[in-house]
Write an enzyme that holds these catalytic residues in place. Structure first.
Site, PDB file in Angstrom:
ATOM      1  N   VAL A 196      29.001  25.666  34.173  1.00 45.69           N
ATOM      2  CA  VAL A 196      29.866  26.421  33.726  1.00 45.69           C
ATOM      3  C   VAL A 196      29.713  27.564  33.334  1.00 45.69           C
ATOM      4  CG1 VAL A 196      31.175  27.225  31.778  1.00 45.69           C
ATOM      5  CG2 VAL A 196      31.470  25.071  32.751  1.00 45.69           C
ATOM      6  N   ALA A 197      28.042  28.024  33.313  1.00 50.25           N
ATOM      7  CA  ALA A 197      27.974  29.512  33.047  1.00 50.25           C
ATOM      8  C   ALA A 197      27.509  29.897  34.427  1.00 50.25           C
ATOM      9  CB  ALA A 197      26.326  29.233  32.196  1.00 50.25           C
ATOM     10  N   GLU A 230      33.339  32.159  37.446  1.00 52.35           N
ATOM     11  CA  GLU A 230      34.948  31.840  37.578  1.00 52.35           C
ATOM     12  C   GLU A 230      35.477  32.836  36.932  1.00 52.35           C
ATOM     13  OE1 GLU A 230      32.928  30.297  35.814  1.00 52.35           O
ATOM     14  OE2 GLU A 230      33.745  30.991  33.378  1.00 52.35           O
ATOM     15  N   ASP A 233      51.078  66.143  56.705  1.00 54.88           N
ATOM     16  CA  ASP A 233      52.500  66.852  56.947  1.00 54.88           C
ATOM     17  C   ASP A 233      52.388  68.319  55.827  1.00 54.88           C
ATOM     18  OD1 ASP A 233      54.000  64.790  57.938  1.00 54.88           O
ATOM     19  OD2 ASP A 233      55.502  64.627  56.380  1.00 54.88           O
ATOM     20  N   ASP A 265      57.739  61.345  55.655  1.00 55.41           N
ATOM     21  CA  ASP A 265      59.207  61.435  54.484  1.00 55.41           C
ATOM     22  C   ASP A 265      60.132  60.567  55.450  1.00 55.41           C
ATOM     23  OD1 ASP A 265      59.649  63.366  56.455  1.00 55.41           O
ATOM     24  OD2 ASP A 265      58.523  64.882  54.858  1.00 55.41           O
ATOM     25  N   ASP A 279      59.367  58.161  60.514  1.00 58.37           N
ATOM     26  CA  ASP A 279      58.080  58.200  59.513  1.00 58.37           C
ATOM     27  C   ASP A 279      57.475  56.678  59.698  1.00 58.37           C
ATOM     28  OD1 ASP A 279      57.810  61.044  60.277  1.00 58.37           O
ATOM     29  OD2 ASP A 279      58.041  61.303  58.252  1.00 58.37           O
ATOM     30  N   ASN A 312      23.580  35.055  36.345  1.00 57.18           N
ATOM     31  CA  ASN A 312      23.725  33.758  36.024  1.00 57.18           C
ATOM     32  C   ASN A 312      22.271  32.881  36.859  1.00 57.18           C
ATOM     33  OD1 ASN A 312      26.093  34.120  35.816  1.00 57.18           O
ATOM     34  ND2 ASN A 312      27.047  33.422  37.398  1.00 57.18           N
ATOM     35  N   GLU A 356      19.947  32.513  34.172  1.00 63.24           N
ATOM     36  CA  GLU A 356      20.054  31.425  33.699  1.00 63.24           C
ATOM     37  C   GLU A 356      19.254  30.086  34.848  1.00 63.24           C
ATOM     38  OE1 GLU A 356      24.259  32.359  32.659  1.00 63.24           O
ATOM     39  OE2 GLU A 356      23.845  34.320  32.251  1.00 63.24           O
ATOM     40  N   ASN A 358      26.756  32.928  28.730  1.00 66.14           N
ATOM     41  CA  ASN A 358      27.670  32.517  29.697  1.00 66.14           C
ATOM     42  C   ASN A 358      29.196  33.878  29.084  1.00 66.14           C
ATOM     43  OD1 ASN A 358      29.248  32.850  31.916  1.00 66.14           O
ATOM     44  ND2 ASN A 358      30.683  30.845  30.853  1.00 66.14           N
ATOM     45  N   THR A 367      27.557  37.519  28.847  1.00 59.14           N
ATOM     46  CA  THR A 367      26.991  38.513  29.756  1.00 59.14           C
ATOM     47  C   THR A 367      29.327  38.475  30.270  1.00 59.14           C
ATOM     48  OG1 THR A 367      26.786  36.071  30.568  1.00 59.14           O
ATOM     49  CG2 THR A 367      25.095  38.223  29.850  1.00 59.14           C
ATOM     50  N   ASP A 368      29.864  37.468  31.034  1.00 57.68           N
ATOM     51  CA  ASP A 368      30.760  37.242  31.461  1.00 57.68           C
ATOM     52  C   ASP A 368      31.886  37.761  30.922  1.00 57.68           C
ATOM     53  OD1 ASP A 368      29.234  35.995  33.434  1.00 57.68           O
ATOM     54  OD2 ASP A 368      30.888  34.163  33.616  1.00 57.68           O
TER      55      ASP A 368
END
Ligand code: ATP
Length: 879
Positions: free
Chosen positions: A279-280, A284, A326, A620, A624, A686, A689, A714, A717-718
């Site tokens: 997970v860490a 994600e 232009d 414009d 164009d 990551n 870790e 996690n 930091t995330d």
């Protein structure tokens, strides 16, 4: 109802409206209540609770919850509860981020909302299109996007592109003819205009017969997906990178689990550790943060007057290597003033606000008012407000201040037919009749173009043949005005024969008599010079593309520092006749394209792109649109741009200003840099870790971190520090280096190496701290784990400052970003809280550390950032 079969009188009766006055306010209000706002209903949004639940649908999170249940069953209630708490907290953070991103992207849609001209209480007014109701009398104009279903009442060369409804991309000619047939397909209902289609040219008035979901577009709206999400190239690449990272993280995690089990670690503990680690380690949160950072960047761009219509443009902006701009209104102020008049009697410059000597220029000024859309609109509106195109307004002002009144002129002449100005033809023509019934053609437009249509010239009220010598005089006058950066407009006319046809513009605009030329100044925008200079030092070339005369364009380009000594000025005609090989060579030297038609613009974009450029192109008008679509970044004008151009563009300049493009590019570069910063930070964390766990099991040691600690890290930091990096200030204002290559990897310029080396060191120092503590006090595993936990957190919190710079931590004052400082400080506080408070100690498996131990933690935590920064003393590339 078969609207195409009704006459105007029937329509007035059915819709209960008088065409000459339109609806009144009370009627409009009542109908709004009855029919609702004029917009398509959006698909139902994903409700907030579902968005929140979605945060937990991730496979790994489900596994984690499963593993938590197992540990609860084994009696580890506190662990289980805490893990659930952290998972929920993570979910909340993800939810808040996603919600915020969604909201700011929604806000964008509102900004680009269109308007409409309707007749209310007898006057023409502009209202937001959502407020239009059935029965409203409306005006359509070339370039508009039709916002309701309309039965046409008057039509002047109107064509509409209806591919959104009929699939037919060729514009349909419209008319007011009442159709006899009941069953005609949409494409054949030529006396109607439909919501969602585009007016390609001409003008019309009509009555609204359906709004919102009751339009033809509304009927098929359920087939369209309005919530279509565009992913940016970076998001796509990240999605791809995500699968690689997930696989890598899973393999390494599996390795940790297997090795741990082989060493006799308890099964459920190893599984829980493994799942927590997965997970860490799986980033994600990455896509969500990228979206938030993009969305926040887009908000900042709005503050700087740039509206992003397609999210990918934010990234592409950072790659732009050429801006094709232009001139009028973008590089200049679009505030025109006529300062010179020429006819065969000579040239007169205006020195003050006062007008010109009337007797010498009466005809020139009068005709420029009779052939003038702004004057005609002002008369029709009857509200004293004069609005319109700045060229027309300037001509009007010159006449008025000389005592030539448009009211008087337009009441003594009747306008029979108008061939509106378009930038392809570079002229406008009207047919008027005087009180005696004599009809005249009056044309005004680019002098060089008008010369091709004239055979005679006015000389002291007499018509003389246009000799070669006189032509030469005219050319000299044009050059002399253009050399002073003046835009030139010539006027020509002829009396019409009695039964002459007036439908065919080609037959009308011939054998004209040249009357004179007006020259008008449009001062450059003061900030543009610096913006062009900045773009140049950012490796971006600015090219001026204008419909104006070559000499006028060159004079202005020099004035604003766009045209260097060696630079070349080319006309559309010269460009057209060049071979592909010549075009390649020319592109290196051309800085100004003059007398360009919109189709040349498309060709210029294509050639620039095949020479490897990433092109930003402004526009414009209706014509164009193809060039805007073809450009890497199509930029439409917010004020003067047509709906068609806006529709085709990726970016809209609210203030039409060139320097806004510069600001948007700067912001685009900054956003990309910031995304890189937090990717670098999250991935290095990551890697650290995973490695510390892997090293420990490989060495046959106990696990340095417990699952809750891993999840906690996690979250910290995330979470906030990574977000704060996304809001970082630009490192070097982003405009001192060449544009990034579109194909460049997100890990370019040594970032991959930085992630691996810092991640490796973070893992290593954590392990060293763990081993040292175990060595000192072999029986106190909790102490060693607390030390490992603290080192990992602190190393990441120091490293986050390193990620702000592409150099080393010494190269930027670390505390500039107050969000980052605040998030780091709160993360440190949380760490201290978790370590020292007796309530949290059993939950997080921590113990109070001594002063000496803290010194060890800090010294080791600083190594990954400072040791590698120190290498700079010996090496200069800062890696
Ligand atoms: P820029 O790129 O500078 O904005 P442009 O491409 O919009 O210029 P146009 O407005 O197409 O240029 O003008 C081209 C030429 O047409 C001008 O030089 C002028 O001579 C003529 N012109 C411009 N506006 C009008 C008008 N309203 N009526 C008649 N002629 C016009």
């Amino acid at each position: 109802m078969n609207w195409q079969q009704q006459s105007q009188a029937e329509l007035e009766k059915i819709l209960n409206v008088t065409v000459s006055t339109g609806l009144d306010t009370a009627q409009a209000k009542k109908r709004m209540k009855q029919h609702g706002p004029n917009r398509l209903e959006e698909k139902k949004k994903v409700p907030a609770w579902l968005l929140f639940l979605r945060q937990f649908q991730d496979m790994m999170i489900i596994l984690l919850i499963g593993a938590t249940l197992v540990s609860a069953a084994l009696g580890e209630y506190i662990d289980a509860l805490t893990i659930v708490f952290i998972v929920v907290l993570n979910g909340v953070l993800g939810f808040v981020q996603e919600n915020k991103a969604e909201k700011s992207l929604d806000a964008l849609k509102e900004l680009a909302s269109p308007t409409m001209r309707v007749k209310r209480n007898g006057n023409w007014v502009t209202i937001p299109s959502v407020e239009a109701v059935p029965g409203d009398i409306v005006k359509l104009h070339g370039g508009d996007k039709v916002s309701a279903d309309i039965r046409l009442l008057t039509v002047n060369s109107l064509s509409a592109e209806e591919s959104a409804l009929t699939g037919e991309s060729y514009p349909v000619q419209k008319s007011t003819e009442v159709l006899a047939d009941k069953d005609v397909s949409l494409g054949e209902r030529i006396n109607m205009a439909f919501a969602g289609t585009l007016v390609t040219k001409g003008d019309a008035t009509g009555v609204i017969i359906g709004t919102g979901m009751k339009t033809e577009m509304g009927k098929i709206a359920h087939l369209l997906s309005d919530s279509e999400k565009t992913e940016t190239p970076l998001q796509k690449r990240l999605a791809h990178l995500g699968t690689i990272l997930i696989t890598g993280a899973l393999i390494l995690t599996a390795l940790v689990v297997i090795l741990g089990l082989m060493q006799g670690q308890p099964f459920y503990k190893m599984i829980l550790s493994g799942v927590s680690l997965a997970v860490a380690a799986i980033p994600e949160g990455l896509p969500a943060i990228v979206t938030v950072v993009l969305a926040l960047g887009v908000q900042r761009m709005i503050k700087r007057q740039a509206i992003v219509r397609h999210l990918p443009a934010v990234e592409t902006l950072g790659c732009a290597s050429v801006i094709c701009s232009d001139k009028t209104g973008t590089l200049t102020q679009n505030k025109m003033t006529v300062t010179a008049l020429w006819n065969t009697a000579g040239i007169t410059f205006r020195s003050s606000k006062k007008g010109f000597p009337r007797s010498s220029y009466d005809k020139l000024l009068s005709y420029s008012v009779l052939c003038n859309q702004a004057a005609m609109d002002a008369k029709e509106n009857n509200d004293g407000k004069i609005q319109g195109d700045s060229t027309e307004l300037a001509l009007l002002e010159a006449a008025q201040s000389t005592g030539v009144s448009y009211e008087r002129l337009l009441s003594s002449y009747t306008v029979k037919k108008v061939f509106p100005f378009d930038s392809e033809r570079k002229r406008m023509t009207v047919i008027v009749t005087d009180q005696a019934g004599q009809a005249y053609v009056i044309t005004k437009g680019a002098p060089d173009v008008l010369l091709h249509l004239t055979t005679s010239i006015m000389e002291k009220e007499r018509t003389e043949k246009l000799s070669a010598l006189k032509k030469q005089h005219i050319h000299q006058a044009i050059e002399s005005m253009a050399g002073k950066a003046l835009r030139t407009i010539a006027v020509a006319y002829r009396p019409l024969q009695k039964d002459e046809q007036i439908q065919d513009v080609k037959k009308v605009e011939r054998n004209l008599t040249f009357v004179g030329i007006e020259g008008m100044i449009d001062p450059p925008r003061p900030e543009v010079k610096q913006a062009i200079q900045e773009c140049r030092s950012a490796g971006i070339k600015t090219i001026m593309i204008t419909g104006d005369h070559k000499v006028t364009a060159a004079a202005i380009a020099k004035d604003i520092g766009l045209l260097p000594e060696y630079g070349k000025v080319l006309t559309g005609q010269e460009w057209k006749t060049a071979t592909t090989q010549e075009k390649r060579e020319l592109l290196q030297r051309v800085y100004v394209f003059a007398r360009v038609s919109p189709e040349d613009k498309l060709n210029i974009v294509n050639e620039l792109q095949s020479a490897g450029h990433v092109v930003a192109m402004t526009g414009d008008g209706v014509n164009d649109a193809p060039a805007l679509k073809a450009a890497d970044i199509g930029i439409a004008m917010g004020r003067t741009g047509t709906d068609v151009a806006k529709e085709a563009a990726a970016l809209i300049l609210r203030d039409d200003n060139f320097s806004t493009i510069r600001s948007a590019i700067k912001e685009g570069r900054n956003i990309y840099d910031n995304i890189r910063k937090f990717i670098r930070y999250m991935l290095a964390s990551n890697v650290g870790e995973i490695l510390v766990m892997l090293f420990a099991v490989m060495l046959g040691m106990p696990l340095p971190l417990v699952p809750i600690q891993i999840l906690w890290i996690n979250l910290i930091t995330d979470g906030l520090p990574a977000m704060a990096l996304g809001l970082d200030q630009p490192e070097d204002d982003g405009m001192k280096r060449p544009p990034r290559l579109a194909s460049e990897s997100i890990f370019a310029n040594g970032m991959g190496w930085k992630i691996m080396s810092r991640g490796f060191l973070i893992g290593l120092v954590t392990l060293i701290g763990f081993v040292t503590s175990l060595h000192e006090q072999p029986d106190d595993l909790i102490r060693a784990q607390t030390i490992a936990f603290s080192i990992l957190v602190m190393a990441q919190l120091i490293h986050v400052f390193d990620c702000r710079t592409s150099q080393t931590i010494f190269d930027r004052p670390p505390f500039e970003n107050k969000y980052l400082t605040a998030s780091v400080l709160s993360s440190v506080l949380l760490l201290v809280l978790v370590i020292y408070t007796p309530v949290f100690q059993p939950i997080f498996h921590t113990t109070a550390l001594s002063m000496i131990e803290w010194l060890l933690v800090l010294a080791l935590a600083a190594i990954p950032t400072f040791a590698l920064a120190g290498r700079r003393l010996f090496k200069s590339d800062g890696r």
